[in-house]
Design a protein around this motif. Structure first.
Motif, PDB file in Angstrom:
ATOM      1  N   ASP A   1      55.059 -51.190  63.969  1.00  0.00           N
ATOM      2  CA  ASP A   1      54.378 -50.072  63.794  1.00  0.00           C
ATOM      3  C   ASP A   1      54.466 -49.600  62.368  1.00  0.00           C
ATOM      4  O   ASP A   1      52.901 -49.160  61.762  1.00  0.00           O
ATOM      5  CB  ASP A   1      54.985 -48.779  64.558  1.00  0.00           C
ATOM      6  CG  ASP A   1      54.581 -48.945  66.202  1.00  0.00           C
ATOM      7  OD1 ASP A   1      53.730 -49.750  66.464  1.00  0.00           O
ATOM      8  OD2 ASP A   1      55.293 -48.460  66.925  1.00  0.00           O
ATOM      9  N   GLU A   2      55.245 -49.630  61.746  1.00  0.00           N
ATOM     10  CA  GLU A   2      55.155 -49.118  60.342  1.00  0.00           C
ATOM     11  C   GLU A   2      54.158 -50.046  59.367  1.00  0.00           C
ATOM     12  O   GLU A   2      53.670 -49.763  58.474  1.00  0.00           O
ATOM     13  CB  GLU A   2      56.640 -49.140  59.588  1.00  0.00           C
ATOM     14  CG  GLU A   2      56.536 -48.732  58.147  1.00  0.00           C
ATOM     15  CD  GLU A   2      58.144 -48.835  57.626  1.00  0.00           C
ATOM     16  OE1 GLU A   2      58.150 -48.713  56.546  1.00  0.00           O
ATOM     17  OE2 GLU A   2      58.901 -49.127  58.394  1.00  0.00           O
ATOM     18  N   ILE A   3      54.630 -51.504  59.593  1.00  0.00           N
ATOM     19  CA  ILE A   3      53.663 -52.181  58.917  1.00  0.00           C
ATOM     20  C   ILE A   3      52.249 -52.238  59.261  1.00  0.00           C
ATOM     21  O   ILE A   3      51.220 -52.381  58.296  1.00  0.00           O
ATOM     22  CB  ILE A   3      54.302 -53.853  58.849  1.00  0.00           C
ATOM     23  CG1 ILE A   3      55.613 -53.671  58.575  1.00  0.00           C
ATOM     24  CG2 ILE A   3      53.312 -54.502  58.353  1.00  0.00           C
ATOM     25  CD1 ILE A   3      56.033 -53.208  57.081  1.00  0.00           C
ATOM     26  N   ILE A   4      51.732 -52.048  60.386  1.00  0.00           N
ATOM     27  CA  ILE A   4      50.613 -51.669  60.909  1.00  0.00           C
ATOM     28  C   ILE A   4      49.920 -50.637  60.083  1.00  0.00           C
ATOM     29  O   ILE A   4      48.566 -50.522  59.848  1.00  0.00           O
ATOM     30  CB  ILE A   4      50.459 -51.771  62.208  1.00  0.00           C
ATOM     31  CG1 ILE A   4      50.873 -53.253  62.800  1.00  0.00           C
ATOM     32  CG2 ILE A   4      48.766 -51.343  62.898  1.00  0.00           C
ATOM     33  CD1 ILE A   4      50.193 -54.339  62.630  1.00  0.00           C
ATOM     34  N   GLU A   5      50.666 -49.573  60.049  1.00  0.00           N
ATOM     35  CA  GLU A   5      50.180 -48.107  59.533  1.00  0.00           C
ATOM     36  C   GLU A   5      50.188 -48.731  57.948  1.00  0.00           C
ATOM     37  O   GLU A   5      49.189 -48.081  57.351  1.00  0.00           O
ATOM     38  CB  GLU A   5      51.330 -47.239  59.581  1.00  0.00           C
ATOM     39  CG  GLU A   5      50.952 -45.946  58.835  1.00  0.00           C
ATOM     40  CD  GLU A   5      49.470 -45.435  59.331  1.00  0.00           C
ATOM     41  OE1 GLU A   5      48.637 -45.127  58.390  1.00  0.00           O
ATOM     42  OE2 GLU A   5      48.929 -45.453  60.390  1.00  0.00           O
ATOM     43  N   CYS A   6      50.857 -49.384  57.411  1.00  0.00           N
ATOM     44  CA  CYS A   6      50.671 -49.825  55.732  1.00  0.00           C
ATOM     45  C   CYS A   6      49.251 -50.516  55.645  1.00  0.00           C
ATOM     46  O   CYS A   6      48.391 -50.111  54.850  1.00  0.00           O
ATOM     47  CB  CYS A   6      51.867 -50.966  55.364  1.00  0.00           C
ATOM     48  SG  CYS A   6      53.435 -50.198  55.279  1.00  0.00           S
TER      49      CYS A   6
ATOM     50  N   ASN B   1      44.539 -61.686  66.539  1.00  0.00           N
ATOM     51  CA  ASN B   1      44.768 -60.641  66.428  1.00  0.00           C
ATOM     52  C   ASN B   1      45.033 -60.035  64.915  1.00  0.00           C
ATOM     53  O   ASN B   1      46.256 -60.402  64.343  1.00  0.00           O
ATOM     54  CB  ASN B   1      45.724 -60.165  67.227  1.00  0.00           C
ATOM     55  CG  ASN B   1      46.158 -58.664  67.211  1.00  0.00           C
ATOM     56  OD1 ASN B   1      46.010 -57.751  66.128  1.00  0.00           O
ATOM     57  ND2 ASN B   1      46.568 -58.091  68.486  1.00  0.00           N
ATOM     58  N   PRO B   2      44.253 -59.310  64.130  1.00  0.00           N
ATOM     59  CA  PRO B   2      44.420 -59.332  62.792  1.00  0.00           C
ATOM     60  C   PRO B   2      45.794 -58.408  62.315  1.00  0.00           C
ATOM     61  O   PRO B   2      46.247 -58.463  61.484  1.00  0.00           O
ATOM     62  CB  PRO B   2      43.325 -58.738  62.044  1.00  0.00           C
ATOM     63  CG  PRO B   2      42.242 -58.553  63.145  1.00  0.00           C
ATOM     64  CD  PRO B   2      42.716 -58.995  64.400  1.00  0.00           C
ATOM     65  N   ASP B   3      46.287 -57.574  63.590  1.00  0.00           N
ATOM     66  CA  ASP B   3      47.401 -56.669  62.984  1.00  0.00           C
ATOM     67  C   ASP B   3      48.655 -57.440  63.389  1.00  0.00           C
ATOM     68  O   ASP B   3      49.540 -57.755  62.792  1.00  0.00           O
ATOM     69  CB  ASP B   3      47.344 -55.377  63.994  1.00  0.00           C
ATOM     70  CG  ASP B   3      46.238 -54.301  63.336  1.00  0.00           C
ATOM     71  OD1 ASP B   3      45.958 -54.379  62.112  1.00  0.00           O
ATOM     72  OD2 ASP B   3      45.953 -53.517  64.177  1.00  0.00           O
TER      73      ASP B   3
ATOM     74  N   LEU C   1      54.874 -56.677  52.425  1.00  0.00           N
ATOM     75  CA  LEU C   1      55.964 -55.400  52.590  1.00  0.00           C
ATOM     76  C   LEU C   1      56.811 -55.746  53.702  1.00  0.00           C
ATOM     77  O   LEU C   1      57.690 -55.246  53.637  1.00  0.00           O
ATOM     78  CB  LEU C   1      54.827 -54.329  52.779  1.00  0.00           C
ATOM     79  CG  LEU C   1      54.136 -53.874  51.399  1.00  0.00           C
ATOM     80  CD1 LEU C   1      53.221 -52.480  51.604  1.00  0.00           C
ATOM     81  CD2 LEU C   1      55.180 -53.544  50.192  1.00  0.00           C
ATOM     82  N   GLY C   2      56.350 -56.233  54.791  1.00  0.00           N
ATOM     83  CA  GLY C   2      56.961 -56.511  56.150  1.00  0.00           C
ATOM     84  C   GLY C   2      58.264 -57.592  55.694  1.00  0.00           C
ATOM     85  O   GLY C   2      59.391 -57.443  56.085  1.00  0.00           O
ATOM     86  N   CYS C   3      57.654 -58.525  55.026  1.00  0.00           N
ATOM     87  CA  CYS C   3      58.866 -59.416  54.661  1.00  0.00           C
ATOM     88  C   CYS C   3      59.716 -58.952  53.668  1.00  0.00           C
ATOM     89  O   CYS C   3      61.303 -59.102  54.022  1.00  0.00           O
ATOM     90  CB  CYS C   3      58.080 -60.743  54.025  1.00  0.00           C
ATOM     91  SG  CYS C   3      57.186 -61.753  54.957  1.00  0.00           S
TER      92      CYS C   3
END
Length: 161
Positions: free
Chosen positions: A53-58, A17-19, A153-155
């Motif tokens: 959700d925030e990182i997926i939006e990024c 799952n790429p996301d 960015l998530g890290c």
């Protein structure tokens, strides 16, 4: 700790799952390397899920706005703005379009880890029909660099929380 987009750390990703899976795999691969401390691992897992959700939006933003190599000025500013929102002071223009930010831990004299991601796109027309398809004609992220950048960015967000 250093997040530096100009030095290389190779990370293996699950491709199911790429996301979701890649984001979680990146966090475990980067944050733990060969040592896992269970309380820290559990905290990171909770934070990763809360920022999902925030990182997926990024990632989707970056996918919609691809830029070719050495032309990633918009991407550079987007990443720098995100890092600023995490309380960091990024340096831009590294190697022309790169970004670098330092995250100091409790013992900044101890270890330093460099995390790096490419964020250039390819000169390919996207025909996926995805709701977050490239908005730049003839340019797309067919290489996963959008996901790599979003994961780091998530890290950064987790490491500054």
């Amino acid at each position: 700790m250093a997040i530096n987009y100009n030095y290389e750390v190779r990370i293996q990703f699950k491709e199911k799952n790429p996301d979701a899976d890649n984001f979680i795999a990146t966090l475990y691969g980067v944050c733990f390397a060969n040592v896992i401390y269970l309380p820290i691992a559990n905290k990171i897992k909770v934070l990763a899920k809360s920022f999902y959700d925030e990182i997926i939006e990024c990632r989707r933003y970056l996918h919609r706005h691809p830029e070719l190599s050495q032309q990633e000025f918009g991407t550079m500013e987007y990443v720098a703005d995100k890092l600023r929102s995490f309380g960091l002071q990024p340096h831009t223009g590294i190697g022309k379009t790169g970004v670098m930010a330092m995250i100091e831990g409790n013992n900044p004299q101890s270890y330093c880890i460099a995390l790096r991601a490419d964020y250039d796109a390819l000169p390919i027309k996207e025909c996926t029909g995805l709701p977050f398809s490239s908005e730049v004609d003839g340019v797309m992220h067919a290489c996963g660099h959008d996901m790599h950048t979003a994961s780091l960015l998530g890290c950064a967000k987790i490491l500054t929380t």
